[in-house]
Structures are given as structure tokens and as C-alpha cells.
Write a protein that holds these residues in place. Structure first.
Motif, PDB file in Angstrom:
ATOM      1  N   HIS A 123       2.899   1.694  -3.231  1.00 16.88           N
ATOM      2  CA  HIS A 123       2.022   2.071  -4.351  1.00 16.88           C
ATOM      3  C   HIS A 123       1.613   3.553  -4.291  1.00 16.88           C
ATOM      4  O   HIS A 123       1.514   4.214  -5.328  1.00 16.88           O
ATOM      5  CB  HIS A 123       0.779   1.183  -4.379  1.00 16.88           C
TER       6      HIS A 123
ATOM      7  N   GLY B 269       2.770   6.115  -7.099  1.00 17.46           N
ATOM      8  CA  GLY B 269       1.776   6.958  -7.769  1.00 17.46           C
ATOM      9  C   GLY B 269       2.193   8.421  -7.736  1.00 17.46           C
ATOM     10  O   GLY B 269       2.119   9.136  -8.752  1.00 17.46           O
TER      11      GLY B 269
ATOM     12  N   ALA C 214       0.836  -1.206   0.000  1.00 18.52           N
ATOM     13  CA  ALA C 214       0.000   0.000   0.000  1.00 18.52           C
ATOM     14  C   ALA C 214       0.870   1.253   0.000  1.00 18.52           C
ATOM     15  O   ALA C 214       0.654   2.187  -0.788  1.00 18.52           O
ATOM     16  CB  ALA C 214      -0.932  -0.021   1.215  1.00 18.52           C
TER      17      ALA C 214
ATOM     18  N   ASN D 133      -2.025   0.302 -13.281  1.00 16.79           N
ATOM     19  CA  ASN D 133      -2.935   0.725 -12.214  1.00 16.79           C
ATOM     20  C   ASN D 133      -2.693  -0.042 -10.914  1.00 16.79           C
ATOM     21  O   ASN D 133      -2.196  -1.168 -10.909  1.00 16.79           O
ATOM     22  CB  ASN D 133      -4.385   0.518 -12.659  1.00 16.79           C
ATOM     23  N   SER D 134      -3.017   0.602  -9.819  1.00 10.91           N
ATOM     24  CA  SER D 134      -3.080  -0.073  -8.522  1.00 10.91           C
ATOM     25  C   SER D 134      -4.297   0.466  -7.792  1.00 10.91           C
ATOM     26  O   SER D 134      -4.822   1.532  -8.133  1.00 10.91           O
ATOM     27  CB  SER D 134      -1.823   0.192  -7.695  1.00 10.91           C
ATOM     28  N   TRP D 135      -4.735  -0.285  -6.783  1.00 11.14           N
ATOM     29  CA  TRP D 135      -5.870   0.184  -5.970  1.00 11.14           C
ATOM     30  C   TRP D 135      -5.535   1.555  -5.405  1.00 11.14           C
ATOM     31  O   TRP D 135      -6.347   2.478  -5.431  1.00 11.14           O
ATOM     32  CB  TRP D 135      -6.125  -0.830  -4.844  1.00 11.14           C
ATOM     33  N   MET D 136      -4.329   1.713  -4.877  1.00 12.92           N
ATOM     34  CA  MET D 136      -3.924   2.962  -4.244  1.00 12.92           C
ATOM     35  C   MET D 136      -3.772   4.081  -5.263  1.00 12.92           C
ATOM     36  O   MET D 136      -4.128   5.223  -4.992  1.00 12.92           O
ATOM     37  CB  MET D 136      -2.619   2.769  -3.466  1.00 12.92           C
ATOM     38  N   PHE D 137      -3.213   3.778  -6.446  1.00 14.98           N
ATOM     39  CA  PHE D 137      -3.108   4.816  -7.474  1.00 14.98           C
ATOM     40  C   PHE D 137      -4.501   5.366  -7.775  1.00 14.98           C
ATOM     41  O   PHE D 137      -4.723   6.572  -7.758  1.00 14.98           O
ATOM     42  CB  PHE D 137      -2.473   4.274  -8.762  1.00 14.98           C
TER      43      PHE D 137
END
Lengths: 302, 302
Positions: free
Chosen positions: B185, B189, B182, B216-220
Motif C-alpha cells: 500500500h 501510494g 502495509a 484510500n488505504s490506511w497507509m495512503f
């Protein structure tokens, strides 16, 4: 400039083959070019008008060209060392979809212009599955008339086309920044899974937790599955990210901009390549960590 | 051990409040505790049996306790400095869901055992929205009987519960490794968006490209939206990731394991905190980069 009816696809690797197939499905006249006879045979059997190791052979048939090779050197070779640029009809739009630097994109545009050819600076993303489905993401810059002329090719191959602007180089830069994230995310996934292995957390469980929580990334989900399965057969390769993160580093150097994470990630991929894993799947960057046991890989504990 | 009917939720921040509300919805008798009177009032109006700044007051009513405070120091304060542990009925299961080190988890378990209390080492993930919906991800370790006893609370608050094993500390370790991802990331980002700003790529376009591609990432997707909007009001905070990445670093130190990316990311969050952004949203880590203009933020170009 009217819309194109035919397209020469140069480079039939996983992305180029997918794009070529998508163009066939969309009803375009597809001419496929690669040095690999198996790839030519496959595309030929799927409805290409013609396939060849030499694109110059069909240059007069091509309304457009899509170049999907690996790097700037290959782009220069296929366009300029083979006389293809000289043989193409004037004003043929050339869509350059390799991941290259903004500077290389500008130099290629200038050389195409000498042959009265126009360029779309159009890197792609999405992986082999999306390419196969005609659903790539294309991040492109160039003249609006070039976008318009290439519309049938863009429609056939992409789910999403970003028009970043007129200036050649913008497409390349956006792709490079995208690759910064892709590369850091693979390296971060490897670092996290390596730490989990060191802490005796089962990797399949760690994978399951992360992919169901906020720590997930597209790359973690896709690439760390290879680690869980112990399968390092190359989908993408370590050396691709050595190249792409070096492009990131070059971009930062030009802009005098510090990139603490990308620099660390580049060093990890270079270490992996130097240790002999350059041609393995990019997830093999995890093999730089000593003292852990990975599924399907002999322990490096000394 | 029979199933619990009542639960004391200690810590009514965004996660604790969401969990407490989910327990009310599931029909449990909920007792809420926090130092913030507004949070108590909110939970009281939503059907809690009772709310208080002092959990000891209702200790004899509690079949179970869910501790959702920020760190190990707070866990120790609420359980042991307030005499709550001494006041709880024997064998009450205490679910400790703060993000803490494996070592802290083991020490807390030992102290609970002195009071004949059992612990579930049960960190959570998912963010405020998932907590509110009763859909947290819980990564837990502890005795199977403790899992069984807490089933009503787990069912009420989680979409997914991972049983990592018996040993206290495993839950904490899995959460810390999750936070590694997390934190890296978010920092990645920020680094990518900062480079985009430096290269004059519109940030909303860069955001759109990445969230539709493999970078992409969840956090981005979640946090870089704050950068695009120029909104650094804290959802999570820079100082939370200073804490969490320090836990990652402590874990690596215990295991003598190198973490090149996490170390770099920790340094970025510490730099952001040191520059005065500790209490801002964690996406404010992007403010460590000089020479760029960000939406809604004055230029730091000198």
C-alpha cells in the motif's frame, strides 16, 4: 447559462440508477435512459418524469445530461450514434462520468462542441451505496460556467465535488490514478488472502486482523469480505479492472512513466479474465492462485 | 500460572515506549530497558520502577517480559546473549512482539523452553500513536495459559488481541501477511502520487480525492501526507520495509507461493534503499521515480 431543472440520466447501472434516484429526491425532473427494461421500470416507479430506451425522444426536455455508462465507446454511442448530441438544445451541459482516458475525454469534448454543447469531464467514485445516497465523489474539470450550470445535479448526486481545473482531461486523469490504487489494492488483498490460505490462517481471522490494523484499505475491507463469504456474484467485475488498469497503462505509456505495481496488478486481472472469471466480482482475481482452498470455492490443488 | 504484576519492557522505540507507558498507566510495575539513555530517562520520569541498559540487573523482579525490538537478531541478543533468559524466574511468560519469521519464532520458543520460559508469539500493529494510547492491535499465538498469564499486559497495551491458535509461528505469519499489505500500500501510494506529479495533478488535490474515495488505504492516508508535506523525517523507515517485505518473500519461498505485487514492492523499497533513502521515512520510496517534481524535494529531472 442558468441552472438546470431537468436532467437526462443515460446508463442506469448501479451508479447511474443511484444518481438518477438522488436527482429525483432533489426535486429535479429526471428522464432515465437505458437498454434494460427492468431498470427503466424501477426508475419510472420511483418518480422519473419519463424513461425510455431512446434518449433522443426527450431531447428537447433536457436542460442537462449525465452520462454514466461503462466506457468511452458507450459514451460515443449514446451521444453521437443516436443523434442525441444533434437533438439537444444549444449549450446544454453534458456531464460525462464514465471512466475514460484523458485523450477520449478531449475527443468527446471536441465532438460535443461541434453541436454547441459543453462538457464536464466528471468521473465519479464511491460505489453503488454512495451513489444511492447521493454521496458520490466527483472529480471534475471544465469551464466554471459548466460547473455552475450543473450545480443542482452535482449537489443532488455528490457529497464531494473536486474542481481540478479548466482543462478537459484532468478529471479523467485523476480518476485513472484513483483506479490505479483501487485495482492494486484489490489485487494486493487477493495476494495477501491467498498467502494466508496457503499458510493455513483462517481467512475470517486474517480479514478481521487487517481491517483493524494499518494494513487496511477501503478495497480490502469491501472486496475481501466477498472472499471470506465465498460470494463472487459481481458487484464490480474483473473485466472492469482489466479495462481500468489498461487505462492506467495507456496513461503511463503516454507519459513514458514506469508503473511496477500497476503493471503486475493488470497482469493478475488479465490472468483472471483469461481463466474465465472476467464476469465475476473483481475479488475473483484471487482465483488465479493455485494450491489453495477458498471458502465456497472448490480447491484448485492438483 | 498467576497473573503478572510486573513487566520488563525491552526496546523503548516508538512502539515499546508507548507500550511501556501504557503499562505504567495500568498500574503495573514497569522495568524499562534500552541502550538509548534518553529513552530510559523519559520512561523513568513517567513512573517506571526502574530503567537500565541491562535487563539482567532486575531479572528477579520480572513476572513477565515484553520484547519490542526491531528484528529476530535483536530478540536473540537481548534474551540469550545477555543471560537474561537464564536469569528469569522459571515459567516467566515472554511476549515477543518484534516482526520476525515463523521459523525464527519457533527457534526462539525452543531456546526459551531450555530455560523453562514460555513464549507468546505476539507481533503488534497500529503505529506509535496507538501504542502510546494503549490501543495496539496484537496478533498472537501460544498456549492459552500464556495468554491468561499475560492478560494484564495485553489489556494495558492493546485495543484488540487476536488469539490465532496454539502454535508458535502463527502470530508471526499473520503479522508478515499484514506487512505485505502495509508495504504494497505504501509503494502503491508512492506510484500513484508519482504518476499524478508526472501528469501535473496537484498532489494535495490528488491526496484529498483519494482519501475521500474508494482508492484510500490506511497507509495512503498516513504516509502520502508526508509526500504532500515534503517531510521525509523517519516515522517508519524504508529499510524497515526492505526487512519486512523480505520476510514476506521468505515466507512465500518456504510455501512455494508466487507473490507478484509483493515482489515488485520489495524491489521498489530495495531500489530506494540502494539510492540512499534507507533511513528516510518509508514514503521516500517515491524518490525512486525520476522526472517528477515533489513538494520540498529538488527535481530529479535530468
Amino acid at each position: 447559462m442558468s441552472e438546470v431543472q431537468s436532467v437526462g440520466v443515460i446508463g442506469l447501472g448501479s451508479m447511474g440508477m443511484g444518481a438518477a434516484k438522488s436527482c429525483v429526491r432533489a426535486g429535479l425532473d429526471v428522464y432515465g435512459f437505458d437498454l434494460n427494461p427492468q431498470a427503466l421500470e424501477e426508475l419510472g416507479s420511483l418518480g422519473a418524469k419519463a424513461v425510455s430506451t431512446n434518449a433522443v425522444e426527450f431531447a428537447d426536455k433536457l436542460d442537462s445530461v449525465l452520462v454514466l455508462v461503462v466506457n468511452a465507446a458507450q459514451v460515443n454511442t449514446v451521444l453521437f450514434k443516436t443523434d442525441l448530441a444533434a437533438a439537444l438544445k444549444a449549450n446544454t451541459p453534458v456531464m460525462v462520468s464514465a471512466t475514460i482516458s484523458a485523450e477520449d475525454a478531449k475527443q468527446i469534448e471536441a465532438k460535443l462542441a461541434e453541436h454547441n454543447l459543453v462538457m464536464l469531464d466528471a468521473p465519479v467514485s464511491g460505489g453503488a451505496v454512495k451513489a444511492e445516497a447521493g454521496e458520490m465523489t466527483i472529480m471534475a474539470s471544465g469551464a466554471q460556467s459548466t460547473f455552475d450550470a450543473l450545480e443542482p445535479v452535482l449537489n443532488a448526486t455528490a457529497a464531494k465535488v473536486y474542481n481540478i481545473g479548466e482543462a478537459i482531461g484532468l478529471g479523467a486523469t485523476v480518476k485513472i490514478i484513483h483506479q490505479l490504487l483501487a485495482g492494486v489494492h484489490i489485487a494486493a488483498g487477493a495476494e495477501a488472502m491467498a498467502l494466508a490460505a496457503r499458510a493455513n490462517i483462517p481467512l475470517d481471522l486474517m480479514y478481521d486482523v487487517v481491517t483493524n490494523a494499518a494494513g487496511n484499505s477501503w478495497m480490502f475491507e469491501n472486496r475481501m469480505k466477498h472472499v471470506v463469504d465465498g460470494d463472487y456474484s459481481p458487484k464490480s467485475m474483473v473485466d472492469i479492472f482489466v479495462k481500468d488498469l489498461n487505462l492506467v497503462s495507456d496513461t503511463a505509456k503516454d507519459l513514458k512513466f514506469p508503473l511496477p505495481l500497476s503493471s503486475a496488478a493488470l497482469n493478475m486481472f488479465v490472468s483472471a479474465s483469461n481463466a474465465g472469471f472476467g464476469q465475476e466480482d473483481d475479488s475473483a482475481v484471487i482465483k488465479i492462485f493455485d494450491g489453495i482452498e477458498l471458502p465456497g470455492v472448490e480447491s484448485k490443488q492438483k
